[in-house]
Design an enzyme around this catalytic site. Sequence first.
Site, PDB file in Angstrom:
ATOM      1  N   LYS A  55       0.954  -1.470   0.256  1.00  0.00           N
ATOM      2  CA  LYS A  55       0.152   0.189  -0.069  1.00  0.00           C
ATOM      3  C   LYS A  55       0.899   1.310   0.039  1.00  0.00           C
ATOM      4  O   LYS A  55       0.214   2.347  -0.474  1.00  0.00           O
ATOM      5  CB  LYS A  55      -0.924   0.090   1.298  1.00  0.00           C
ATOM      6  CG  LYS A  55      -2.243  -0.889   1.051  1.00  0.00           C
ATOM      7  CD  LYS A  55      -3.090  -0.205  -0.021  1.00  0.00           C
ATOM      8  CE  LYS A  55      -4.512  -1.052   0.031  1.00  0.00           C
ATOM      9  NZ  LYS A  55      -5.751  -0.346  -0.854  1.00  0.00           N
ATOM     10  N   SER A  77      -8.963  -0.434   6.610  1.00  0.00           N
ATOM     11  CA  SER A  77      -9.062  -1.389   7.394  1.00  0.00           C
ATOM     12  C   SER A  77      -7.642  -1.794   8.227  1.00  0.00           C
ATOM     13  O   SER A  77      -7.581  -2.569   8.966  1.00  0.00           O
ATOM     14  CB  SER A  77      -9.528  -2.716   6.990  1.00  0.00           C
ATOM     15  OG  SER A  77      -8.618  -3.121   5.970  1.00  0.00           O
ATOM     16  N   GLU A 203     -10.405 -13.473  -5.125  1.00  0.00           N
ATOM     17  CA  GLU A 203     -11.472 -12.611  -4.097  1.00  0.00           C
ATOM     18  C   GLU A 203     -11.522 -13.944  -2.999  1.00  0.00           C
ATOM     19  O   GLU A 203     -11.673 -15.162  -3.224  1.00  0.00           O
ATOM     20  CB  GLU A 203     -12.456 -12.204  -4.486  1.00  0.00           C
ATOM     21  CG  GLU A 203     -12.359 -10.962  -5.383  1.00  0.00           C
ATOM     22  CD  GLU A 203     -13.551 -10.118  -5.662  1.00  0.00           C
ATOM     23  OE1 GLU A 203     -13.819  -9.085  -5.202  1.00  0.00           O
ATOM     24  OE2 GLU A 203     -14.237 -11.079  -6.451  1.00  0.00           O
ATOM     25  N   GLY A 207     -16.667 -12.621  -0.390  1.00  0.00           N
ATOM     26  CA  GLY A 207     -16.373 -11.063  -0.822  1.00  0.00           C
ATOM     27  C   GLY A 207     -16.238 -11.085  -2.293  1.00  0.00           C
ATOM     28  O   GLY A 207     -15.120 -10.439  -2.613  1.00  0.00           O
ATOM     29  N   ASP A 209     -17.294  -9.203  -4.990  1.00  0.00           N
ATOM     30  CA  ASP A 209     -18.048  -8.178  -5.588  1.00  0.00           C
ATOM     31  C   ASP A 209     -17.247  -7.763  -7.084  1.00  0.00           C
ATOM     32  O   ASP A 209     -17.962  -7.595  -7.968  1.00  0.00           O
ATOM     33  CB  ASP A 209     -18.052  -6.555  -4.852  1.00  0.00           C
ATOM     34  CG  ASP A 209     -16.461  -6.340  -4.538  1.00  0.00           C
ATOM     35  OD1 ASP A 209     -16.000  -7.168  -3.412  1.00  0.00           O
ATOM     36  OD2 ASP A 209     -16.007  -5.273  -4.825  1.00  0.00           O
ATOM     37  N   SER A 303       0.522  -9.780  -1.249  1.00  0.00           N
ATOM     38  CA  SER A 303       0.620  -8.446  -1.009  1.00  0.00           C
ATOM     39  C   SER A 303       0.699  -7.776   0.364  1.00  0.00           C
ATOM     40  O   SER A 303       0.889  -6.667   0.442  1.00  0.00           O
ATOM     41  CB  SER A 303      -1.131  -8.179  -1.344  1.00  0.00           C
ATOM     42  OG  SER A 303      -2.091  -8.805  -0.690  1.00  0.00           O
TER      43      SER A 303
END
Length: 309
Positions: A55, A77, A203, A207, A209, A303
């Site tokens: 990130k 989060s 995913e 979740g 989406d 990640s």
Amino acid sequence: MSRDPVTLDDVRSAAGRLRGVAHRTPVLRSRTLDRAVGTEVFLKCENFQRTGSFKVRGAYNAASRLRVAKGLTTYSSGNHAQAVALTARELGTTAVILMPADAPKSKMDAALGYGAEIITYDRYTDDREALGAVLAAERDLTFVPPYDHEHVIAGQGTSALELLEDTGPLGALVVPVGGGGLIAGSATAATSLHRGIRVIGVEPEAGDDTRRSLEAGHRISVPVPHTIADGQAATIPGELTFAINQRLVETIVLVTDDEIREAMHFALTRLKIVVEPSGATGLAALLCGRVRPTPRRIGVIVSGGNLDL
């Protein structure tokens, strides 16, 4: 034709801006893993990145271009929260972060350790976007989006850029999907460098989406997911990230929480690395045979590694 929102040149520009700020993370190989999945696997270990996840790449690339004198803010989060907190420190300013009250304590403590002020909210009942807009306006803070911004996406794409520079051509690249920034940047870099590469997102089953949205051809919202992969508990893909992923991502595969746990266990006991749930979803997809057909050489972005022991 209009210019693509994020290009390989943008990713390369971000790489230059991040030089000396973000680590060039290692690429891990394992014969045990290769035998387990029947192919050559290259793990891009963003769990060794500053703040413990990819990130910081996007947060710093975006914030370094913005007005930051009054301070930064975002909602997260955990991993983006730490990234913005560290970015604020690097840029000589402050950060105020909205975090869900049930965020992992280790991630909250880390953001505090980087000097951020934390304000909590209920992820199941509160509107974090509305709360973030009010906070930014009231305190005159600069908002750093967690994923849906071209400079954030370009920064995240530097992970795949480094991976491909180190490995050469790969048959496929497997990337965890939350809001979609990492895979959008990764797909931009990967498909620009190697036209035939397949980009596959992963995913948590609870979740999905982005999978539903890609299948429907438009963005679909889901209830807040209850999953161990807290970093992938998005409810709807970003508008910009979805547009990019719709064009460049081949497919999205799903893994269960138990499969994620098994992958974390494999990473710890066989690879000797600590991987958080969201960071382990790509590895889980490989170990469970979700990537078919399996190419001869495959890259996986791990990640993050911010795991509360």
